[in-house]
Design a protein around this motif. Sequence first.
Motif, mmCIF file in Angstrom:
data_model
loop_
_atom_site.group_PDB
_atom_site.id
_atom_site.type_symbol
_atom_site.label_atom_id
_atom_site.label_comp_id
_atom_site.label_asym_id
_atom_site.label_seq_id
_atom_site.Cartn_x
_atom_site.Cartn_y
_atom_site.Cartn_z
ATOM 1 N N ARG A 107 -9.413 -27.185 -39.466
ATOM 2 C CA ARG A 107 -8.394 -27.876 -40.277
ATOM 3 C C ARG A 107 -7.099 -28.053 -39.483
ATOM 4 O O ARG A 107 -6.475 -29.123 -39.498
ATOM 5 C CB ARG A 107 -8.150 -27.083 -41.572
ATOM 6 N N GLN A 108 -6.729 -26.981 -38.771
ATOM 7 C CA GLN A 108 -5.504 -27.054 -37.958
ATOM 8 C C GLN A 108 -5.647 -28.077 -36.824
ATOM 9 O O GLN A 108 -4.709 -28.816 -36.514
ATOM 10 C CB GLN A 108 -5.176 -25.676 -37.379
ATOM 11 N N GLN A 127 -12.715 -17.711 -38.749
ATOM 12 C CA GLN A 127 -11.615 -18.671 -38.888
ATOM 13 C C GLN A 127 -12.004 -20.092 -38.486
ATOM 14 O O GLN A 127 -11.138 -20.949 -38.295
ATOM 15 C CB GLN A 127 -10.421 -18.208 -38.020
ATOM 16 N N GLY A 144 -13.891 -27.826 -42.943
ATOM 17 C CA GLY A 144 -12.559 -27.865 -42.349
ATOM 18 C C GLY A 144 -12.109 -29.286 -42.010
ATOM 19 O O GLY A 144 -11.016 -29.479 -41.476
ATOM 20 N N THR A 180 -10.671 -22.825 -40.854
ATOM 21 C CA THR A 180 -9.211 -22.936 -40.725
ATOM 22 C C THR A 180 -8.819 -23.566 -39.387
ATOM 23 O O THR A 180 -7.948 -24.451 -39.330
ATOM 24 C CB THR A 180 -8.569 -21.527 -40.821
#
Lengths: 382, 382
Positions: free
Chosen positions: A373-374, A367, A168, A370
């Motif tokens: 990454r966010q 998650q 990520g 993800t």
Amino acid sequence: LSHSVSGPLRKIDFSVNLIEATYIATRPDRDAEELAEAIAREQSLEIVRELIPDSIAASHLGRVLAVDELNDSQFALRIGYPEHLASGQVGQLLHLVYGNVSFYPRIRLTGLALPKSLVNELGGPAAGLPGIREYIQVADRALLMTVLKPRGSTPEHLADLALRFARGGGDIVKDDQNLVERDIETFRRRVGACARAIDQAAQVTGRRCLYLPHVSGSGDHLERQLDQVVELGLPGVVMCTWVMGLETAASAARQRGLMWLSHPAMAGVFAESADHGVSTPVLLGTLARVAGADLSIFPGRGGRIESGHDAESSTCQALTEPLGDLKPTFPCLGGGKRLDQLAETAARLGPDLAIVVGGDLLRQGDQLETATRQAIAQLEAG
Amino acid sequence: LSHSVSGPLRKIDFSVNLIEATYIATRPDRDAEELAEAIAREQSLEIVRELIPDSIAASHLGRVLAVDELNDSQFALRIGYPEHLASGQVGQLLHLVYGNVSFYPRIRLTGLALPKSLVNELGGPAAGLPGIREYIQVADRALLMTVLKPRGSTPEHLADLALRFARGGGDIVKDDQNLVERDIETFRRRVGACARAIDQAAQVTGRRCLYLPHVSGSGDHLERQLDQVVELGLPGVVMCTWVMGLETAASAARQRGLMWLSHPAMAGVFAESADHGVSTPVLLGTLARVAGADLSIFPGRGGRIESGHDAESSTCQALTEPLGDLKPTFPCLGGGKRLDQLAETAARLGPDLAIVVGGDLLRQGDQLETATRQAIAQLEAG
């Protein structure tokens, strides 16, 4: 009430380089100036004044530089110790400025100004903030750090967390300081699995996440863990500085050429009393930095653990401001921070900061990649 | 209000051996039972409850054993940690019972009950109280210890102090913990001179005074000092346990088969806040003993340094009471005691005690030998 010393100390040679320690005395148990003289003597020579020959007083005795009344109940006592009393050792420096006086009531070390020569001799971080940035190839934003846990997990589970965080785009992953093995084979299996996961992620992302395994203990057991870390090609470790001893941690890293993240476990005994101990900027800032920590975690505002008595910004400052020829240490804000605090925290403390998000990232489950990454995107935007 | 746990922890296997830690929470910042659960989790796994699988909870999670209301503002929280979390390492044991919780407000560790298996694995002192008594050939009275200082003195001056104390029949002479050298040659000259003085006195008195040089630092420098001590035929050393790290000190002594006196410098950060830190009987008593200190200095009533919060008798007790198969550690009362306090102190705390008299003995000057002889006679009469 600020004044220079006079009387019995007037023979002292003031040309010697001094380590300047500032103590706050709250409700002093005697006259403030008398207390300052007592601390200066306690910490340098610990002997009745009559047994100190003039020649030794001139070269070895701590000296009162100033006594300032701050308010009805507090005085600032500034004391100078001849530089050579630190013997060029960071453990001895700590001992010199707070060893015995730790038993005096309501005396807190809040300032520490070191001669440039001593700072440079101690040497500070080998890689430091610029070395960390170069390793992970992130030039100028705040970093995201996570933590592998809980203890008791399989190596595969921990490696999977590391893999997903690194894929990520996460910056730094450290072992939880509770990950402690009693045999080297178990250590090797766990750390090896995580190191391979980081490698695997790097092949996907083209960028290397910094993985820092936790080493602990002493003697041969500590040596074997460090050997394994080097053998696995990893660049650094986490150590619980205030459990292992500041100087033990520093020399363990230095001897292997490893980066070193200083974890603050146990440092609360120094920092958490308002009127006693050593302030966080001095302890987890200046002292961690001169000892050579490349990264230093300290608790700050928001999250599960908050440090009540010292400003986080002054700790960041102590870790990064000009100090002799030393590289800056990467300030790391820990203590159970959450993803929703990232943007505000980076805005508050600036880009030279790693924010430690453990549980709140791990609880993202499937998650995790993800969410990482966010989070990185948020820090890049900030 | 004492009660057993229920609810979410009921699946836990209570057959595992537990390390039982008792914390006093003063003006707890949340419901006392909730706080106890938080500490149990913080210190064992440091992760949100939802991320702990049942299997790991059963084997690794700290558990609340009892919550007792002591008075309007204080609760006793008794928490059990599975024994294996200490990994058989005394540093990890310390970390386990107080590492992160040191950052919680107003939580003091005041009790530590260890499983016999862990106590025996840690091993305690190699020589201990009986070994010290055998070395100095004093069966059953309180001992007199003095201190070589100040730093900056010539080796000849320090050796002369040691000679006169030993000729006067003094029991133990230790280096001041401020005696720190940065090069091994200076260390060797000083310690060698004192060792020869002790030899010389033994030829006169027919009895051997125990001389303990101070070693400090880390890594190679520490190793070289220890090598020198062994080479000089000396049986033990002084180390500043809470500067070097408890486990570093313990393993340094153990690897060389040296006796070890634990000096309390810096321990005031643990002990001196009434509502925070670790009590003296736990820190300088139980923990120093299981780590293997043969002698442990702690500050007590009377003298320059007084420890305000913990009874000296309970520290003596922790050092000497039955504990697994461990030998007792010699309790040493320090902090600037005077000759005129010897008789009263020995009467108060009993014969298994070494009383540290530094400055007040050294100030006797030419009369040091005579004053030592009189002091020993007092202790023999007592």
